[in-house]
Design a protein around this motif. Structure first.
Motif, PDB file in Angstrom:
ATOM      1  N   LYS A 266       0.831  -1.207   0.000  1.00  0.00           N
ATOM      2  CA  LYS A 266       0.000   0.000   0.000  1.00  0.00           C
ATOM      3  C   LYS A 266       0.866   1.258   0.000  1.00  0.00           C
ATOM      4  CE  LYS A 266      -3.681  -0.246   2.476  1.00  0.00           C
ATOM      5  NZ  LYS A 266      -4.643  -0.260   3.604  1.00  0.00           N
ATOM      6  N   PHE A 267       1.948   1.227   0.799  1.00  0.00           N
ATOM      7  CA  PHE A 267       2.865   2.366   0.872  1.00  0.00           C
ATOM      8  C   PHE A 267       3.540   2.609  -0.480  1.00  0.00           C
ATOM      9  CE2 PHE A 267       6.922   4.409   1.697  1.00  0.00           C
ATOM     10  CZ  PHE A 267       6.601   5.393   2.622  1.00  0.00           C
ATOM     11  N   THR A 268       4.013   1.530  -1.094  1.00  0.00           N
ATOM     12  CA  THR A 268       4.696   1.646  -2.382  1.00  0.00           C
ATOM     13  C   THR A 268       3.745   2.154  -3.461  1.00  0.00           C
ATOM     14  OG1 THR A 268       6.170  -0.161  -1.778  1.00  0.00           O
ATOM     15  CG2 THR A 268       6.054   0.410  -4.110  1.00  0.00           C
ATOM     16  N   ARG A 269       2.518   1.630  -3.467  1.00  0.00           N
ATOM     17  CA  ARG A 269       1.534   2.070  -4.456  1.00  0.00           C
ATOM     18  C   ARG A 269       1.203   3.550  -4.274  1.00  0.00           C
ATOM     19  NH1 ARG A 269      -2.589  -0.666  -2.905  1.00  0.00           N
ATOM     20  NH2 ARG A 269      -1.894  -2.608  -3.892  1.00  0.00           N
ATOM     21  N   PHE A 270       1.089   3.975  -3.010  1.00  0.00           N
ATOM     22  CA  PHE A 270       0.801   5.378  -2.713  1.00  0.00           C
ATOM     23  C   PHE A 270       1.919   6.278  -3.224  1.00  0.00           C
ATOM     24  CE2 PHE A 270       0.968   8.964   0.403  1.00  0.00           C
ATOM     25  CZ  PHE A 270      -0.250   9.549   0.090  1.00  0.00           C
ATOM     26  N   MET A 271       3.168   5.880  -2.957  1.00  0.00           N
ATOM     27  CA  MET A 271       4.315   6.668  -3.425  1.00  0.00           C
ATOM     28  C   MET A 271       4.363   6.730  -4.941  1.00  0.00           C
ATOM     29  SD  MET A 271       6.045   8.183  -1.092  1.00  0.00           S
ATOM     30  CE  MET A 271       7.282   8.640  -2.283  1.00  0.00           C
ATOM     31  N   ASN A 272       4.112   5.609  -5.591  1.00  0.00           N
ATOM     32  CA  ASN A 272       4.134   5.586  -7.056  1.00  0.00           C
ATOM     33  C   ASN A 272       3.060   6.499  -7.633  1.00  0.00           C
ATOM     34  OD1 ASN A 272       6.293   3.829  -7.236  1.00  0.00           O
ATOM     35  ND2 ASN A 272       5.007   1.994  -7.325  1.00  0.00           N
ATOM     36  N   ASN A 273       1.878   6.520  -7.025  1.00  0.00           N
ATOM     37  CA  ASN A 273       0.816   7.415  -7.490  1.00  0.00           C
ATOM     38  C   ASN A 273       1.241   8.874  -7.386  1.00  0.00           C
ATOM     39  OD1 ASN A 273      -1.056   5.420  -8.161  1.00  0.00           O
ATOM     40  ND2 ASN A 273      -1.971   5.387  -6.114  1.00  0.00           N
ATOM     41  N   LEU A 274       1.879   9.217  -6.273  1.00  0.00           N
ATOM     42  CA  LEU A 274       2.338  10.589  -6.095  1.00  0.00           C
ATOM     43  C   LEU A 274       3.418  10.942  -7.110  1.00  0.00           C
ATOM     44  CD1 LEU A 274       2.587  10.833  -2.187  1.00  0.00           C
ATOM     45  CD2 LEU A 274       0.716  11.606  -3.650  1.00  0.00           C
ATOM     46  N   ASN A 275       4.387  10.065  -7.270  1.00  0.00           N
ATOM     47  CA  ASN A 275       5.509  10.339  -8.159  1.00  0.00           C
ATOM     48  C   ASN A 275       5.100  10.415  -9.624  1.00  0.00           C
ATOM     49  OD1 ASN A 275       7.452  10.530  -6.156  1.00  0.00           O
ATOM     50  ND2 ASN A 275       7.931   8.350  -6.207  1.00  0.00           N
TER      51      ASN A 275
END
Length: 288
Positions: A266-275
């Motif tokens: 979930k953390f990785t997906r959230f970061m990827n969405n932001l980036n």
């Protein structure tokens, strides 16, 4: 500030050819203790690969060019059209060159900022909130549609089980300068030894930078000291400064449990969405 009418073909060409060794977008820094000056600080952690804004190899070229175009326009809006007097513009132009942004795209961005094309209402807006695992995030954006941007960011937070909220009290604002040997043959250790002696440097770390495919030193300092330190690194030591910024340094951290696969995903997906969002240019967090 120079007036738009003086933008003759020659001056316009000079702007595009102007070189200064700093790059936009910058990266956030992870530092625990800024009061102790150290030769080496192992500040990057296992989340570093998802903490930094992606470079040209990882980000769709179209999104990257859109980010750069907006930054060029905002830089001119805030600091004028002369890169010799506008560090932010100089940084954006160098970043565009490093990303192989077409010259026509750069020219169009400058024209828009000068009112010579279809103008865009570019704004620099910062959003805050708690993401997966209670990690605090500060998200800096450059946008031409703040309603769209805030809607998207709210959606990302909600989807990740977080929420938008004030978290800036958990961070200190500091200047950062990342550099490499430039034309010298100095090693990482030598560069760090030289840099730590520069007046105003509070801390230094060896930073892994995915966009550069190698490690390089990064200095932490008061925002007001960035320009003076830049001058000494480049003129006295002949180092190449590749990024400068004012970043948000966490005063406390939140540990992400690596064994919690759902949280990590979930953390990785959230970061990827932001980036991957074209309006988001910097992401800061306090994940450990």
């Amino acid at each position: 500030m120079l007036r738009s009418k003086i933008f003759s073909r020659n001056l316009f060409s000079n702007i595009l050819q102007y070189k200064i060794d700093i790059v936009f977008p910058p990266v956030s820094v992870y530092v625990n203790n800024l009061n102790n000056v150290q030769k080496r600080f192992a500040g990057h952690n296992k989340w570093s690969k998802v903490k930094y804004v992606k470079g040209p190899k990882d980000l769709e070229r179209g999104i990257l060019f859109t980010k750069l175009s907006k930054e060029i326009q905002l830089a001119i809006k805030l600091g004028g059209p002369d890169p010799a007097l506008n560090v932010r513009l100089a940084a954006a132009l160098v970043s565009a060159k490093r990303a192989h942004m077409p010259k026509d795209n750069v020219e169009n961005s400058i024209k828009k900022a000068l009112g010579q094309g279809k103008a865009e209402n570019i704004e620099n807006i910062t959003y805050e909130g708690y993401g997966p695992g209670g990690v605090a995030f500060i998200i800096e954006t450059v946008t031409d549609n703040k309603n769209r941007t805030v809607k998207d960011i709210k959606h990302y937070f909600a989807k990740a089980g977080g929420s938008m909220s004030t978290v800036s009290w958990m961070f200190d604002k500091k200047g950062t300068i990342q550099f490499n040997p430039g034309s010298t043959q100095d090693t990482i250790d030598k560069m760090m030894d030289n840099a730590i002696e520069v007046n105003g440097v509070e801390d230094i770390q060896e930073l892994e930078d995915n966009s550069l495919e190698h490690c390089s030193p990064q200095i932490t300092c008061p925002p007001s000291s960035v320009n003076a330190i830049y001058e000494e690194l480049t003129k006295k030591h002949n180092y190449e400064v590749i990024r400068t910024s004012s970043g948000y340094i966490p005063t406390s951290t939140v540990k992400i449990d690596e064994d919690d696969k759902e949280l990590v995903e979930k953390f990785t997906r959230f970061m990827n969405n932001l980036n991957d969002h074209e309006d988001i240019v910097k992401v800061h967090n306090n994940a450990e």
